[in-house]
Write a protein that holds these residues in place. Structure first.
Motif, PDB file in Angstrom:
ATOM      1  N   ILE A  10     -10.493 -19.646   4.022  1.00  0.00           N
ATOM      2  CA  ILE A  10      -9.771 -18.700   3.193  1.00  0.00           C
ATOM      3  C   ILE A  10     -10.884 -17.964   2.583  1.00  0.00           C
ATOM      4  CG2 ILE A  10      -8.094 -18.417   1.063  1.00  0.00           C
ATOM      5  CD1 ILE A  10      -7.051 -21.379   2.068  1.00  0.00           C
ATOM      6  N   VAL A  11     -10.659 -16.687   2.128  1.00  0.00           N
ATOM      7  CA  VAL A  11     -11.721 -15.868   1.394  1.00  0.00           C
ATOM      8  C   VAL A  11     -10.608 -15.106   0.569  1.00  0.00           C
ATOM      9  CG1 VAL A  11     -12.941 -13.846   1.392  1.00  0.00           C
ATOM     10  CG2 VAL A  11     -12.949 -15.302   3.245  1.00  0.00           C
ATOM     11  N   LEU A  12     -11.124 -15.300  -0.906  1.00  0.00           N
ATOM     12  CA  LEU A  12     -10.159 -14.693  -2.055  1.00  0.00           C
ATOM     13  C   LEU A  12     -11.301 -13.527  -2.366  1.00  0.00           C
ATOM     14  CD1 LEU A  12      -9.623 -17.888  -4.178  1.00  0.00           C
ATOM     15  CD2 LEU A  12      -8.007 -16.881  -2.567  1.00  0.00           C
ATOM     16  N   VAL A  74      -5.942 -10.087  -6.528  1.00  0.00           N
ATOM     17  CA  VAL A  74      -6.643 -10.667  -5.500  1.00  0.00           C
ATOM     18  C   VAL A  74      -6.152 -10.569  -4.431  1.00  0.00           C
ATOM     19  CG1 VAL A  74      -7.441 -13.113  -4.663  1.00  0.00           C
ATOM     20  CG2 VAL A  74      -7.726 -12.547  -7.058  1.00  0.00           C
ATOM     21  N   THR A  75      -6.790 -10.576  -3.133  1.00  0.00           N
ATOM     22  CA  THR A  75      -6.511 -10.465  -2.113  1.00  0.00           C
ATOM     23  C   THR A  75      -7.013 -11.824  -1.293  1.00  0.00           C
ATOM     24  OG1 THR A  75      -6.572  -7.893  -1.657  1.00  0.00           O
ATOM     25  CG2 THR A  75      -6.691  -9.298   0.253  1.00  0.00           C
ATOM     26  N   VAL A  76      -5.879 -12.488  -0.447  1.00  0.00           N
ATOM     27  CA  VAL A  76      -6.184 -13.663   0.110  1.00  0.00           C
ATOM     28  C   VAL A  76      -6.184 -13.570   1.502  1.00  0.00           C
ATOM     29  CG1 VAL A  76      -5.313 -16.308   0.508  1.00  0.00           C
ATOM     30  CG2 VAL A  76      -5.155 -14.950  -1.751  1.00  0.00           C
ATOM     31  N   VAL A  83     -11.889 -14.689  12.757  1.00  0.00           N
ATOM     32  CA  VAL A  83     -11.280 -13.595  12.513  1.00  0.00           C
ATOM     33  C   VAL A  83     -10.139 -13.616  11.458  1.00  0.00           C
ATOM     34  CG1 VAL A  83      -9.729 -12.278  14.007  1.00  0.00           C
ATOM     35  CG2 VAL A  83     -11.469 -13.313  14.984  1.00  0.00           C
ATOM     36  N   THR A  84     -10.041 -12.630  10.871  1.00  0.00           N
ATOM     37  CA  THR A  84      -8.775 -12.649   9.852  1.00  0.00           C
ATOM     38  C   THR A  84      -7.543 -12.552  10.459  1.00  0.00           C
ATOM     39  OG1 THR A  84     -10.336 -11.447   8.280  1.00  0.00           O
ATOM     40  CG2 THR A  84      -7.964 -11.282   7.971  1.00  0.00           C
TER      41      THR A  84
END
Length: 140
Positions: A10-12, A74-76, A83-84
């Protein structure tokens, strides 16, 4: 500085500069047994400066209400095999359950064990939450 991309996790992103550590501790990321990268005050075209958190774990279940309460912009991003696969925009939650504790010592939630700590969003413009039992304002 080089921070490798993650393969599964996960990228915040788009965290207001300075909020990453609060999110880190409130989500309990310090208790995880995986790599967590915190990038503070990175240059951003939109925001000027921003923080980013990368969690290298596909099995971590993230509490979006905690993130939305601290920073609703924030975008999660969910990453699988590098790959997103999904992006979520976080918003202010309508209700916080067991995320904050009422600071009123006479509140029933402070006196009676087992009563959930529930706060309701009462002012969306200013992000104000109040205890549903005693109307005490939640502190950030």
């Amino acid at each position: 500085m080089k921070i490798d991309s993650i393969q599964n996790g996960i990228v915040l992103d788009h965290i207001k500069a300075g909020n990453a550590m609060k999110i880190y501790f409130d989500l309990g990321l310090d208790k995880l047994d995986c790599s967590v990268a915190i990038i503070q005050r990175a240059t951003s075209g939109k925001m000027g400066k921003k923080d980013i958190i990368k969690i290298d774990s596909a099995s971590y279940d993230i509490n979006l209400d905690v993130i939305g309460y601290i920073d609703p912009n924030v975008t999660v991003s969910i990453i699988k095999d590098g790959v997103t696969v999904e992006k979520k925009k976080v918003n202010l939650p309508e209700k916080l359950v067991n995320i904050k504790h009422c600071k009123n010592p006479r509140c029933i939630s402070a006196v009676e064990p087992g009563i959930p700590q529930i706060f309701k969003l009462t002012d969306k413009e200013h992000g104000v939450y109040r205890c549903i039992y005693c109307e005490t304002k939640a502190g950030k």
